[in-house]
Design an enzyme around this catalytic site. Structure first.
Site, PDB file in Angstrom:
ATOM      1  N   LYS A 196      94.146  30.991  41.847  1.00 27.21           N
ATOM      2  CA  LYS A 196      93.983  32.093  41.029  1.00 27.21           C
ATOM      3  C   LYS A 196      93.165  31.445  39.636  1.00 27.21           C
ATOM      4  CE  LYS A 196      97.668  34.741  42.833  1.00 27.21           C
ATOM      5  NZ  LYS A 196      99.167  35.112  42.787  1.00 27.21           N
ATOM      6  N   GLY A 217     108.552  40.575  49.577  1.00 24.25           N
ATOM      7  CA  GLY A 217     107.217  40.533  50.054  1.00 24.25           C
ATOM      8  C   GLY A 217     106.234  40.011  48.789  1.00 24.25           C
ATOM      9  N   ALA A 223      92.048  46.655  62.693  1.00 24.89           N
ATOM     10  CA  ALA A 223      92.294  45.667  63.608  1.00 24.89           C
ATOM     11  C   ALA A 223      93.719  45.074  63.142  1.00 24.89           C
ATOM     12  CB  ALA A 223      91.412  44.619  63.970  1.00 24.89           C
TER      13      ALA A 223
HETATM   14  N1  HSE Z   1     102.628  35.163  46.427  1.00 29.11           N
HETATM   15  C1  HSE Z   1     101.822  35.649  45.407  1.00 29.11           C
HETATM   16  C2  HSE Z   1     102.638  35.450  43.967  1.00 29.11           C
HETATM   17  C3  HSE Z   1     101.376  37.103  45.873  1.00 29.11           C
HETATM   18  O1  HSE Z   1     103.821  35.463  44.262  1.00 29.11           O
HETATM   19  O2  HSE Z   1     102.310  35.820  43.028  1.00 29.11           O
HETATM   20  C4  HSE Z   1     100.593  37.648  44.835  1.00 29.11           C
HETATM   21  O3  HSE Z   1      99.146  36.836  44.836  1.00 29.11           O
END
Ligand code: HSE
Length: 441
Positions: free
Chosen positions: A208, A190, A48
Protein backbone atom coordinates in the site's frame (compact mmCIF):
# COMPACT_ATOMS: atom_id res chain seq x y z
CA UNK A 1 -14.69 -1.53 -26.46
CA UNK A 2 -16.04 1.66 -24.78
CA UNK A 3 -19.59 1.75 -26.01
CA UNK A 4 -20.50 5.40 -26.47
CA UNK A 5 -23.38 6.40 -24.22
CA UNK A 6 -24.66 2.81 -24.04
CA UNK A 7 -28.03 2.15 -22.42
CA UNK A 8 -26.66 -0.02 -19.66
CA UNK A 9 -23.32 -0.54 -17.88
CA UNK A 10 -22.48 -4.23 -17.55
CA UNK A 11 -20.24 -5.54 -14.82
CA UNK A 12 -18.45 -8.85 -14.51
CA UNK A 13 -17.02 -9.95 -11.16
CA UNK A 14 -14.24 -12.49 -10.76
CA UNK A 15 -13.89 -13.81 -7.21
CA UNK A 16 -16.76 -13.73 -4.73
CA UNK A 17 -14.87 -13.96 -1.43
CA UNK A 18 -14.91 -11.27 1.27
CA UNK A 19 -14.47 -8.23 -0.99
CA UNK A 20 -16.27 -9.58 -4.08
CA UNK A 21 -19.21 -10.65 -1.90
CA UNK A 22 -19.32 -7.21 -0.25
CA UNK A 23 -19.23 -5.55 -3.67
CA UNK A 24 -22.21 -7.59 -4.85
CA UNK A 25 -24.07 -6.69 -1.67
CA UNK A 26 -23.47 -2.93 -2.02
CA UNK A 27 -24.39 -2.98 -5.72
CA UNK A 28 -27.63 -4.77 -4.85
CA UNK A 29 -28.53 -2.81 -1.73
CA UNK A 30 -27.85 0.64 -3.23
CA UNK A 31 -28.87 -0.16 -6.82
CA UNK A 32 -31.38 2.66 -7.15
CA UNK A 33 -29.08 5.26 -5.63
CA UNK A 34 -26.17 4.14 -7.80
CA UNK A 35 -28.26 4.37 -10.96
CA UNK A 36 -29.48 7.84 -9.97
CA UNK A 37 -25.84 8.86 -9.64
CA UNK A 38 -24.75 7.26 -12.92
CA UNK A 39 -27.80 8.05 -15.03
CA UNK A 40 -28.23 4.54 -16.42
CA UNK A 41 -28.66 0.96 -15.15
CA UNK A 42 -25.54 -0.63 -13.65
CA UNK A 43 -26.00 -4.38 -13.89
CA UNK A 44 -23.92 -7.37 -12.81
CA UNK A 45 -24.19 -9.66 -15.81
CA UNK A 46 -21.45 -12.24 -15.29
CA UNK A 47 -19.76 -13.69 -12.21
CA UNK A 48 -17.03 -16.30 -12.01
CA UNK A 49 -16.40 -17.75 -8.58
CA UNK A 50 -15.23 -20.85 -6.82
CA UNK A 51 -16.87 -19.83 -3.55
CA UNK A 52 -20.57 -19.08 -3.76
CA UNK A 53 -22.10 -18.77 -0.30
CA UNK A 54 -25.77 -19.86 0.03
CA UNK A 55 -26.97 -16.31 0.81
CA UNK A 56 -25.42 -15.08 -2.43
CA UNK A 57 -27.12 -17.54 -4.79
CA UNK A 58 -30.40 -15.70 -5.49
CA UNK A 59 -30.17 -13.61 -8.62
CA UNK A 60 -26.39 -13.89 -9.06
CA UNK A 61 -25.59 -14.58 -12.73
CA UNK A 62 -22.77 -17.05 -12.08
CA UNK A 63 -21.50 -18.41 -15.36
CA UNK A 64 -18.97 -20.74 -13.77
CA UNK A 65 -15.57 -20.81 -12.18
CA UNK A 66 -13.47 -19.58 -15.11
CA UNK A 67 -12.46 -15.91 -14.66
CA UNK A 68 -11.24 -15.73 -18.28
CA UNK A 69 -14.81 -16.33 -19.43
CA UNK A 70 -15.67 -12.98 -17.82
CA UNK A 71 -12.55 -11.24 -19.19
CA UNK A 72 -13.53 -12.43 -22.69
CA UNK A 73 -17.29 -11.80 -22.40
CA UNK A 74 -18.11 -9.16 -25.09
CA UNK A 75 -21.10 -7.93 -23.05
CA UNK A 76 -19.02 -6.96 -20.02
CA UNK A 77 -17.96 -3.28 -19.91
CA UNK A 78 -16.03 -3.49 -16.65
CA UNK A 79 -14.38 -6.38 -14.83
CA UNK A 80 -14.07 -6.35 -11.04
CA UNK A 81 -11.05 -8.37 -9.94
CA UNK A 82 -11.46 -9.58 -6.36
CA UNK A 83 -9.55 -12.85 -6.58
CA UNK A 84 -6.37 -11.47 -4.97
CA UNK A 85 -2.76 -12.58 -5.49
CA UNK A 86 -1.06 -12.90 -8.87
CA UNK A 87 -2.19 -16.16 -10.37
CA UNK A 88 -4.58 -16.06 -12.18
CA UNK A 89 -5.42 -12.42 -11.26
CA UNK A 90 -2.62 -10.88 -13.37
CA UNK A 91 -3.54 -12.74 -16.56
CA UNK A 92 -7.26 -12.14 -16.07
CA UNK A 93 -6.72 -8.39 -15.65
CA UNK A 94 -4.30 -8.30 -18.57
CA UNK A 95 -6.82 -10.11 -20.77
CA UNK A 96 -9.70 -7.82 -19.76
CA UNK A 97 -7.64 -4.68 -20.46
CA UNK A 98 -6.47 -6.06 -23.77
CA UNK A 99 -10.14 -6.68 -24.62
CA UNK A 100 -10.85 -2.97 -24.00
CA UNK A 101 -12.65 -3.40 -20.67
CA UNK A 102 -12.18 -1.17 -17.66
CA UNK A 103 -10.93 -3.04 -14.60
CA UNK A 104 -11.53 -2.29 -10.93
CA UNK A 105 -9.30 -4.14 -8.49
CA UNK A 106 -8.79 -4.33 -4.74
CA UNK A 107 -5.53 -6.19 -5.29
CA UNK A 108 -2.70 -4.15 -3.75
CA UNK A 109 -0.07 -6.81 -4.43
CA UNK A 110 -0.98 -6.76 -8.12
CA UNK A 111 -0.88 -2.96 -8.35
CA UNK A 112 2.29 -2.52 -6.27
CA UNK A 113 4.27 -5.26 -8.03
CA UNK A 114 2.82 -5.37 -11.57
CA UNK A 115 1.06 -2.01 -11.78
CA UNK A 116 3.64 -0.30 -14.01
CA UNK A 117 3.00 -2.75 -16.86
CA UNK A 118 -0.76 -3.02 -16.27
CA UNK A 119 -1.23 0.77 -16.26
CA UNK A 120 0.73 1.00 -19.52
CA UNK A 121 -1.51 -1.68 -21.03
CA UNK A 122 -4.66 0.12 -19.85
CA UNK A 123 -3.45 3.34 -21.44
CA UNK A 124 -2.59 1.56 -24.67
CA UNK A 125 -6.16 0.24 -24.89
CA UNK A 126 -7.84 3.49 -23.80
CA UNK A 127 -9.38 2.02 -20.64
CA UNK A 128 -8.96 2.52 -16.88
CA UNK A 129 -7.46 0.28 -14.25
CA UNK A 130 -8.97 1.68 -11.05
CA UNK A 131 -7.66 0.66 -7.62
CA UNK A 132 -9.16 2.87 -4.89
CA UNK A 133 -9.94 -0.17 -2.73
CA UNK A 134 -6.35 -1.42 -2.82
CA UNK A 135 -5.26 1.00 -0.08
CA UNK A 136 -6.88 1.66 3.31
CA UNK A 137 -10.20 -0.12 2.68
CA UNK A 138 -13.03 2.39 2.84
CA UNK A 139 -10.92 5.58 3.00
CA UNK A 140 -10.87 7.22 -0.46
CA UNK A 141 -7.17 8.01 -0.15
CA UNK A 142 -6.23 7.34 -3.79
CA UNK A 143 -8.67 9.91 -5.16
CA UNK A 144 -7.78 12.26 -2.32
CA UNK A 145 -4.07 12.20 -3.12
CA UNK A 146 -4.41 12.05 -6.88
CA UNK A 147 -7.32 14.46 -7.35
CA UNK A 148 -8.24 16.33 -4.18
CA UNK A 149 -4.65 17.30 -3.37
CA UNK A 150 -3.50 17.58 -6.98
CA UNK A 151 -2.55 21.25 -6.51
CA UNK A 152 0.07 20.36 -3.89
CA UNK A 153 3.64 19.26 -3.85
CA UNK A 154 3.35 16.41 -1.35
CA UNK A 155 6.17 16.58 1.22
CA UNK A 156 5.36 13.46 3.19
CA UNK A 157 2.67 11.09 4.24
CA UNK A 158 2.45 8.65 7.11
CA UNK A 159 -0.26 6.13 7.69
CA UNK A 160 -1.63 3.20 9.57
CA UNK A 161 -2.43 1.18 6.47
CA UNK A 162 -2.97 -2.34 7.70
CA UNK A 163 -6.17 -2.93 9.63
CA UNK A 164 -5.17 -6.34 10.97
CA UNK A 165 -1.90 -5.02 12.38
CA UNK A 166 -3.60 -2.05 14.01
CA UNK A 167 -6.26 -4.32 15.47
CA UNK A 168 -3.59 -6.59 16.95
CA UNK A 169 -1.51 -3.75 18.44
CA UNK A 170 -4.61 -2.04 19.85
CA UNK A 171 -5.89 -5.18 21.57
CA UNK A 172 -2.41 -5.99 22.94
CA UNK A 173 -1.99 -2.44 24.29
CA UNK A 174 -5.47 -1.86 25.65
CA UNK A 175 -6.32 -5.30 27.03
CA UNK A 176 -2.99 -7.13 27.29
CA UNK A 177 -4.26 -9.79 24.88
CA UNK A 178 -1.96 -12.29 23.21
CA UNK A 179 -0.76 -11.66 19.66
CA UNK A 180 -1.85 -15.09 18.35
CA UNK A 181 -5.39 -14.81 19.83
CA UNK A 182 -6.02 -11.41 18.31
CA UNK A 183 -4.68 -12.48 14.92
CA UNK A 184 -7.08 -15.42 14.91
CA UNK A 185 -9.97 -13.07 15.66
CA UNK A 186 -8.88 -10.68 12.88
CA UNK A 187 -8.97 -13.62 10.47
CA UNK A 188 -12.48 -14.57 11.60
CA UNK A 189 -13.64 -10.97 11.11
CA UNK A 190 -12.43 -11.01 7.48
CA UNK A 191 -9.67 -8.41 8.04
CA UNK A 192 -6.58 -10.53 7.44
CA UNK A 193 -5.08 -11.58 4.12
CA UNK A 194 -5.48 -15.16 2.91
CA UNK A 195 -1.89 -15.55 4.13
CA UNK A 196 -1.79 -13.46 7.34
CA UNK A 197 2.02 -13.29 7.17
CA UNK A 198 1.38 -10.47 4.71
CA UNK A 199 -0.29 -8.48 7.49
CA UNK A 200 2.01 -9.46 10.34
CA UNK A 201 5.30 -9.05 8.47
CA UNK A 202 4.36 -5.74 6.87
CA UNK A 203 4.19 -6.91 3.24
CA UNK A 204 0.58 -5.78 2.84
CA UNK A 205 1.43 -2.34 4.28
CA UNK A 206 4.50 -2.14 2.01
CA UNK A 207 2.31 -2.83 -1.03
CA UNK A 208 0.00 0.00 0.00
CA UNK A 209 2.82 2.41 0.81
CA UNK A 210 4.43 1.72 -2.57
CA UNK A 211 1.18 2.79 -4.25
CA UNK A 212 0.73 5.90 -2.10
CA UNK A 213 4.35 7.02 -2.63
CA UNK A 214 4.00 6.73 -6.40
CA UNK A 215 0.92 8.94 -6.41
CA UNK A 216 2.42 11.39 -3.92
CA UNK A 217 5.76 11.88 -5.69
CA UNK A 218 5.07 10.79 -9.27
CA UNK A 219 7.62 7.98 -9.11
CA UNK A 220 7.20 4.55 -10.74
CA UNK A 221 5.92 1.79 -8.43
CA UNK A 222 8.97 0.34 -6.63
CA UNK A 223 7.82 -2.26 -4.14
CA UNK A 224 11.26 -3.88 -4.04
CA UNK A 225 12.75 -0.64 -2.66
CA UNK A 226 10.25 -0.24 0.17
CA UNK A 227 11.94 -1.03 3.49
CA UNK A 228 9.71 -3.40 5.45
CA UNK A 229 9.48 -4.54 9.06
CA UNK A 230 6.43 -6.28 10.52
CA UNK A 231 4.93 -6.24 14.00
CA UNK A 232 5.82 -9.76 15.07
CA UNK A 233 8.76 -8.54 17.18
CA UNK A 234 6.67 -6.05 19.17
CA UNK A 235 6.34 -7.47 22.69
CA UNK A 236 4.07 -6.53 25.63
CA UNK A 237 7.28 -5.39 27.35
CA UNK A 238 8.01 -2.79 24.65
CA UNK A 239 4.39 -1.65 24.62
CA UNK A 240 4.64 -1.13 28.39
CA UNK A 241 7.97 0.76 28.26
CA UNK A 242 6.64 2.95 25.44
CA UNK A 243 3.58 3.68 27.56
CA UNK A 244 5.79 4.70 30.53
CA UNK A 245 7.62 7.13 28.23
CA UNK A 246 4.35 8.65 26.94
CA UNK A 247 4.15 6.78 23.62
CA UNK A 248 2.14 4.15 21.82
CA UNK A 249 3.49 1.73 19.22
CA UNK A 250 1.80 1.82 15.81
CA UNK A 251 2.69 0.08 12.56
CA UNK A 252 3.28 2.91 10.10
CA UNK A 253 4.02 3.34 6.44
CA UNK A 254 6.03 6.52 5.87
CA UNK A 255 6.92 8.16 2.55
CA UNK A 256 8.91 11.38 2.60
CA UNK A 257 10.56 13.54 -0.04
CA UNK A 258 13.97 14.72 1.20
CA UNK A 259 16.76 16.63 -0.55
CA UNK A 260 18.68 13.29 -0.74
CA UNK A 261 15.82 11.24 -2.21
CA UNK A 262 12.59 9.56 -1.24
CA UNK A 263 12.07 7.56 1.96
CA UNK A 264 9.72 4.58 1.69
CA UNK A 265 9.52 2.57 4.88
CA UNK A 266 7.13 0.41 6.87
CA UNK A 267 7.88 -0.43 10.50
CA UNK A 268 6.62 -0.31 14.09
CA UNK A 269 6.88 3.29 15.25
CA UNK A 270 6.60 5.05 18.59
CA UNK A 271 4.18 7.98 18.51
CA UNK A 272 3.56 10.43 21.35
CA UNK A 273 0.11 9.73 22.82
CA UNK A 274 -1.03 13.25 21.92
CA UNK A 275 -0.56 12.68 18.17
CA UNK A 276 -3.65 12.10 16.05
CA UNK A 277 -2.34 8.87 14.53
CA UNK A 278 -1.63 7.51 18.00
CA UNK A 279 -5.36 7.56 18.69
CA UNK A 280 -6.47 5.57 15.65
CA UNK A 281 -7.42 2.18 17.02
CA UNK A 282 -8.84 -1.22 16.10
CA UNK A 283 -9.24 -2.04 12.42
CA UNK A 284 -9.27 1.66 11.51
CA UNK A 285 -6.63 3.07 9.20
CA UNK A 286 -5.53 6.70 8.94
CA UNK A 287 -3.22 8.61 6.65
CA UNK A 288 -1.68 11.96 7.51
CA UNK A 289 -0.62 13.85 4.39
CA UNK A 290 1.41 17.04 4.24
CA UNK A 291 1.09 19.18 1.11
CA UNK A 292 2.92 22.46 0.53
CA UNK A 293 -0.26 24.44 -0.06
CA UNK A 294 -2.77 22.82 2.25
CA UNK A 295 -0.50 21.81 5.17
CA UNK A 296 -1.38 18.63 7.07
CA UNK A 297 -4.63 16.77 6.50
CA UNK A 298 -5.77 13.50 8.07
CA UNK A 299 -8.02 10.81 6.58
CA UNK A 300 -9.30 8.00 8.76
CA UNK A 301 -11.85 5.19 8.69
CA UNK A 302 -12.21 1.42 8.46
CA UNK A 303 -9.20 -0.05 6.68
CA UNK A 304 -10.39 -3.61 6.11
CA UNK A 305 -13.52 -5.72 5.99
CA UNK A 306 -16.03 -6.65 3.32
CA UNK A 307 -18.32 -3.63 3.29
CA UNK A 308 -15.67 -0.94 3.87
CA UNK A 309 -13.58 -2.24 0.97
CA UNK A 310 -16.66 -2.72 -1.19
CA UNK A 311 -17.50 0.94 -0.63
CA UNK A 312 -14.30 1.86 -2.49
CA UNK A 313 -14.74 -0.80 -5.19
CA UNK A 314 -18.22 0.46 -5.99
CA UNK A 315 -17.06 4.09 -5.99
CA UNK A 316 -14.63 3.17 -8.78
CA UNK A 317 -17.41 1.36 -10.66
CA UNK A 318 -19.62 4.45 -10.42
CA UNK A 319 -16.77 6.66 -11.60
CA UNK A 320 -16.24 4.60 -14.74
CA UNK A 321 -19.95 4.04 -15.38
CA UNK A 322 -20.40 7.83 -15.27
CA UNK A 323 -17.65 8.28 -17.84
CA UNK A 324 -19.34 5.81 -20.14
CA UNK A 325 -22.78 7.35 -19.58
CA UNK A 326 -21.28 10.72 -20.51
CA UNK A 327 -19.81 9.23 -23.68
CA UNK A 328 -16.19 9.73 -22.58
CA UNK A 329 -14.20 7.40 -24.82
CA UNK A 330 -10.77 7.68 -23.17
CA UNK A 331 -9.87 7.66 -19.47
CA UNK A 332 -9.94 11.22 -18.15
CA UNK A 333 -6.87 10.81 -15.95
CA UNK A 334 -3.59 8.87 -15.94
CA UNK A 335 -3.64 5.94 -13.49
CA UNK A 336 -1.17 7.41 -10.99
CA UNK A 337 -2.14 11.02 -11.74
CA UNK A 338 0.90 12.05 -13.85
CA UNK A 339 1.38 12.27 -17.59
CA UNK A 340 5.12 12.12 -16.96
CA UNK A 341 6.77 10.27 -14.10
CA UNK A 342 9.83 11.30 -12.03
CA UNK A 343 12.25 8.56 -13.01
CA UNK A 344 15.33 10.29 -11.53
CA UNK A 345 14.12 10.56 -7.93
CA UNK A 346 15.99 7.84 -6.04
CA UNK A 347 14.61 5.81 -3.16
CA UNK A 348 16.87 6.07 -0.10
CA UNK A 349 18.42 3.10 1.61
CA UNK A 350 17.13 2.72 5.18
CA UNK A 351 20.65 3.46 6.49
CA UNK A 352 20.39 6.97 5.00
CA UNK A 353 17.20 7.72 6.93
CA UNK A 354 17.29 10.01 9.97
CA UNK A 355 15.06 9.27 12.91
CA UNK A 356 14.76 9.29 16.66
CA UNK A 357 15.02 5.84 18.23
CA UNK A 358 13.71 3.70 21.06
CA UNK A 359 16.28 1.15 22.25
CA UNK A 360 15.82 -1.72 24.70
CA UNK A 361 19.17 -3.21 25.65
CA UNK A 362 19.13 -6.30 27.88
CA UNK A 363 22.14 -6.12 30.21
CA UNK A 364 23.55 -7.68 33.34
CA UNK A 365 23.23 -5.28 36.22
CA UNK A 366 26.91 -4.34 36.61
CA UNK A 367 28.82 -1.16 37.41
CA UNK A 368 29.75 0.95 34.40
CA UNK A 369 27.43 -0.59 31.80
CA UNK A 370 25.24 2.47 31.45
CA UNK A 371 28.29 4.71 31.20
CA UNK A 372 29.76 2.50 28.47
CA UNK A 373 26.54 2.60 26.42
CA UNK A 374 26.35 6.38 26.76
CA UNK A 375 29.97 6.72 25.62
CA UNK A 376 29.44 4.58 22.52
CA UNK A 377 26.35 6.57 21.56
CA UNK A 378 28.21 9.83 22.09
CA UNK A 379 31.09 8.61 19.91
CA UNK A 380 28.58 8.21 17.10
CA UNK A 381 27.08 11.62 17.72
CA UNK A 382 23.83 10.23 19.12
CA UNK A 383 22.24 12.23 21.93
CA UNK A 384 20.19 10.53 24.62
CA UNK A 385 16.73 12.04 25.21
CA UNK A 386 15.48 9.79 28.04
CA UNK A 387 16.51 6.64 29.92
CA UNK A 388 14.64 4.07 32.00
CA UNK A 389 16.23 1.35 34.07
CA UNK A 390 13.82 -0.20 36.52
CA UNK A 391 14.78 -1.92 39.75
CA UNK A 392 15.03 -5.66 39.30
CA UNK A 393 15.42 -8.68 41.55
CA UNK A 394 17.32 -10.57 38.88
CA UNK A 395 20.83 -9.90 37.52
CA UNK A 396 19.43 -9.02 34.14
CA UNK A 397 17.65 -5.76 33.53
CA UNK A 398 16.91 -3.85 30.34
CA UNK A 399 18.16 -0.34 29.78
CA UNK A 400 15.58 1.56 27.73
CA UNK A 401 16.75 4.65 25.87
CA UNK A 402 15.11 7.27 23.68
CA UNK A 403 17.59 9.00 21.41
CA UNK A 404 17.44 12.31 19.62
CA UNK A 405 17.60 12.41 15.82
CA UNK A 406 20.40 10.30 14.32
CA UNK A 407 21.39 8.77 11.01
CA UNK A 408 20.49 5.10 10.96
CA UNK A 409 23.94 4.10 9.65
CA UNK A 410 25.56 5.64 12.73
CA UNK A 411 23.03 4.04 15.04
CA UNK A 412 23.73 0.64 13.50
CA UNK A 413 27.46 1.05 14.11
CA UNK A 414 26.83 2.11 17.70
CA UNK A 415 24.50 -0.85 18.34
CA UNK A 416 27.07 -3.24 16.93
CA UNK A 417 29.68 -1.93 19.35
CA UNK A 418 27.25 -1.99 22.26
CA UNK A 419 26.18 -5.56 21.52
CA UNK A 420 29.82 -6.68 21.79
CA UNK A 421 29.99 -5.50 25.40
CA UNK A 422 30.26 -8.45 27.83
CA UNK A 423 27.33 -7.22 29.94
CA UNK A 424 24.85 -7.16 27.03
CA UNK A 425 23.00 -10.43 27.39
CA UNK A 426 20.41 -10.56 24.61
CA UNK A 427 19.11 -9.04 21.40
CA UNK A 428 18.87 -5.24 21.31
CA UNK A 429 15.41 -4.04 20.25
CA UNK A 430 15.31 -0.86 18.21
CA UNK A 431 12.22 1.02 16.98
CA UNK A 432 11.94 4.35 15.25
CA UNK A 433 10.17 7.28 16.90
CA UNK A 434 8.35 9.84 14.74
CA UNK A 435 7.46 13.32 15.96
CA UNK A 436 5.91 14.55 12.65
CA UNK A 437 6.89 18.17 13.03
CA UNK A 438 4.99 19.10 9.86
CA UNK A 439 6.28 21.22 7.02
CA UNK A 440 8.66 20.15 4.29
CA UNK A 441 12.22 19.32 5.08
N1 HSE B 1 -5.50 -7.47 5.32
C1 HSE B 1 -5.72 -6.12 4.99
C2 HSE B 1 -5.68 -5.29 6.26
C3 HSE B 1 -7.03 -5.97 4.28
O1 HSE B 1 -5.78 -5.87 7.34
O2 HSE B 1 -5.53 -4.08 6.19
C4 HSE B 1 -7.28 -4.62 3.70
O3 HSE B 1 -6.37 -4.31 2.70
Amino acid sequence: MNKQAAQQFNIGIVGLGTVGGGTLEVLTRNKQLIEQRVGQPVVVTNVATRTLRPEQVAGVPVSGTDPFAVANDPNVDLLVETIGGFDPAFEVVRQALANGKHVVTANKALIAERGNELFALAEQHGVCLAYESSVAGGIPIIKTLRDGLAANRIDWLAGIINGTGNYILTEMSAYGRLFADVLKEAQELGYAEADPTFDVEGIDAAHKLTILASIAFGIPLQFDKTYTEGISYVTPEDISYANDLGYVIKHLGIARRTPKGVEMRVHPTLLAKSQLLANVNGVDNAILVHGDAVGSTLYSGPGAGAMATASSVVADIIDLARQQAAGVGKPVYPSLGYTQMETELRVLDIEDVESEYYLRIPVQDKVGVMARIATVLETHNINIEAVIQKESESDEVPIVILTQRAIERELNKALEEISEHAAVCGEIIRMRVEPFHGGGN
